[in-house]
Enzyme design. Structure first.
Site, mmCIF file in Angstrom:
data_model
loop_
_atom_site.group_PDB
_atom_site.id
_atom_site.type_symbol
_atom_site.label_atom_id
_atom_site.label_comp_id
_atom_site.label_asym_id
_atom_site.label_seq_id
_atom_site.Cartn_x
_atom_site.Cartn_y
_atom_site.Cartn_z
ATOM 1 N N SER A 103 0.905 -1.399 0.046
ATOM 2 C CA SER A 103 0.162 -0.046 -0.100
ATOM 3 C C SER A 103 0.863 1.254 0.006
ATOM 4 C CB SER A 103 -0.948 0.178 1.109
ATOM 5 O OG SER A 103 -1.614 1.380 1.240
ATOM 6 N N HIS A 144 -1.461 -1.196 -4.395
ATOM 7 C CA HIS A 144 -2.526 -0.998 -3.382
ATOM 8 C C HIS A 144 -2.593 0.575 -3.398
ATOM 9 C CE1 HIS A 144 -6.104 -2.149 -1.423
ATOM 10 N NE2 HIS A 144 -5.743 -1.116 -0.643
ATOM 11 N N ASP A 199 -4.836 3.406 -1.556
ATOM 12 C CA ASP A 199 -6.029 3.590 -0.618
ATOM 13 C C ASP A 199 -6.683 4.930 -0.818
ATOM 14 O OD1 ASP A 199 -6.351 1.424 1.072
ATOM 15 O OD2 ASP A 199 -4.251 1.541 1.576
ATOM 16 N N MET A 231 -9.108 7.795 0.210
ATOM 17 C CA MET A 231 -10.168 8.419 1.456
ATOM 18 C C MET A 231 -10.450 9.633 1.273
ATOM 19 S SD MET A 231 -7.628 6.824 4.588
ATOM 20 C CE MET A 231 -6.573 5.246 4.135
ATOM 21 N N HIS A 280 -8.578 1.123 -3.821
ATOM 22 C CA HIS A 280 -9.517 0.824 -2.770
ATOM 23 C C HIS A 280 -10.214 1.911 -2.369
ATOM 24 C CE1 HIS A 280 -10.041 -0.839 1.783
ATOM 25 N NE2 HIS A 280 -11.205 -0.537 0.964
ATOM 26 N N MET A 312 -12.259 4.129 -0.081
ATOM 27 C CA MET A 312 -12.929 4.243 1.070
ATOM 28 C C MET A 312 -13.606 5.701 1.114
ATOM 29 S SD MET A 312 -10.090 2.654 3.474
ATOM 30 C CE MET A 312 -8.529 2.767 2.301
ATOM 31 N N MET A 315 -11.586 -6.232 5.584
ATOM 32 C CA MET A 315 -10.815 -5.278 6.389
ATOM 33 C C MET A 315 -10.666 -6.015 7.663
ATOM 34 S SD MET A 315 -10.479 -2.686 4.429
ATOM 35 C CE MET A 315 -9.675 -1.579 5.669
ATOM 36 N N ASP A 375 -6.914 -6.553 3.945
ATOM 37 C CA ASP A 375 -6.355 -5.134 4.132
ATOM 38 C C ASP A 375 -6.229 -4.790 5.572
ATOM 39 O OD1 ASP A 375 -5.479 -2.584 3.950
ATOM 40 O OD2 ASP A 375 -6.912 -2.169 2.380
#
Length: 221
Positions: A9, A34, A36, A38, A67, A69, A138, A173
Site C-alpha cells: 500500500s 494498492h 487507498d 480516502m 481501494h 474508502m 478489512m 487489508d
C-alpha cells in the site's frame, strides 16, 4: 501458495516520491500496487484521488489496485477508470446500491471489488459475488495505516466457501505482516495488502529492505 499476491500500500510510502517508490517496490517483488483512496467522510482521513492515480499509473507495471474508502462511489467511477485503475473496490457500506456500483465498475472496463468493514458479515456480499472479481476483508477499521490487526479468519473461511469455484480473489487489508500472513492464507486469502510491513526500514535511496520485507511475508505464507 505461490499464487498469493502481495500488494504494498503506497499509503506507507514516501508521498513526495511515489513514482520512485513504486518503481523500487515492484523491482523488489511486489505483485500489485494498492492505492487507498480516502475522503474524510466515509473514513476519518483524507489521502488522494484520481489525479494521483493518473500521475502514478505510468510507473505501475503490475496491477493498480484502487481501494475506495469514499461515499458516494458512483460519481467517481469514470474518473478512476480514466486514471488507469485495473481493479476498483467499493465498500458495501458506502451506499445503498452496491449491485449497481459493481455493474458500473465493470461497465467502465475495470475489475470490480467489494470491501467489508470488520463489523460487516460475509453474508452482506452473498448476492453480488457474481459481479465481483475481488472481495476485500478489512482486518482493521478503515481510515489509517499501521493499525493493530483484527482477526477475521472465520469471515475469510466463510467467504471462501461462499465463493466456491468462482475466480474471485479474497484480499486482506490491515495489519498484514509475517506474524499474520500464514494463517490468513490458510483461511483462504489470495491477496495480502501490506503497508508499513513492506516499506518499514527502507527508502527510495535504500530499497533493499522492501525486498527483504516482502520475502519475509512470502516465507510466512
Amino acid at each position: 501458495m505461490s499464487s498469493v499476491k502481495i500488494a504494498p500500500s503506497i499509503l506507507a510510502a514516501d508521498f513526495a516520491a511515489f513514482g520512485t517508490e513504486i518503481d523500487a517496490v515492484e523491482a523488489q517483488g511486489a505483485d500489485w500496487i494498492h492505492v487507498d483512496v480516502m475522503d474524510g467522510h466515509f473514513v476519518p482521513n483524507i489521502s488522494f484521488g484520481p489525479a494521483t492515480c493518473a500521475a502514478i499509473r505510468p510507473h505501475i507495471k503490475t496491477v493498480m489496485d484502487v481501494h475506495l474508502m469514499i461515499a458516494p462511489v458512483d460519481p467517481y467511477i469514470e474518473e478512476f477508470a480514466k486514471a488507469g485503475a485495473d481493479i476498483l473496490t467499493a465498500h458495501v457500506e458506502a451506499g445503498p446500491h452496491i449491485h449497481r456500483t459493481l455493474q458500473a465498475i465493470r461497465g467502465a472496463g475495470m475489475k470490480a471489488g467489494v470491501a467489508l468493514n470488520p463489523g460487516t458479515p460475509a453474508e452482506a456480499v452473498a448476492h453480488v459475488l457474481d459481479l465481483c472479481d475481488l472481495v476485500c476483508v478489512m482486518t482493521v477499521n478503515p481510515g489509517f495505516g499501521g493499525q493493530k490487526f483484527i482477526p477475521m479468519h472465520d469471515k475469510i473461511r466463510k467467504l471462501h466457501d461462499m465463493i466456491g469455484d468462482r475466480p474471485i480473489d479474497i484480499e486482506i487489508d490491515g495489519g498484514v505482516d509475517p506474524t499474520t500472513a500464514g494463517d490468513l492464507v490458510k483461511a483462504g486469502a489470495s491477496v495480502l495488502v501490506a503497508g508499513s510491513a513492506v516499506f518499514r526500514g527502507g527508502s527510495v535511496s535504500d530499497p533493499a529492505p522492501y525486498g527483504e520485507n516482502i520475502r519475509a511475508i512470502r516465507a510466512a505464507i
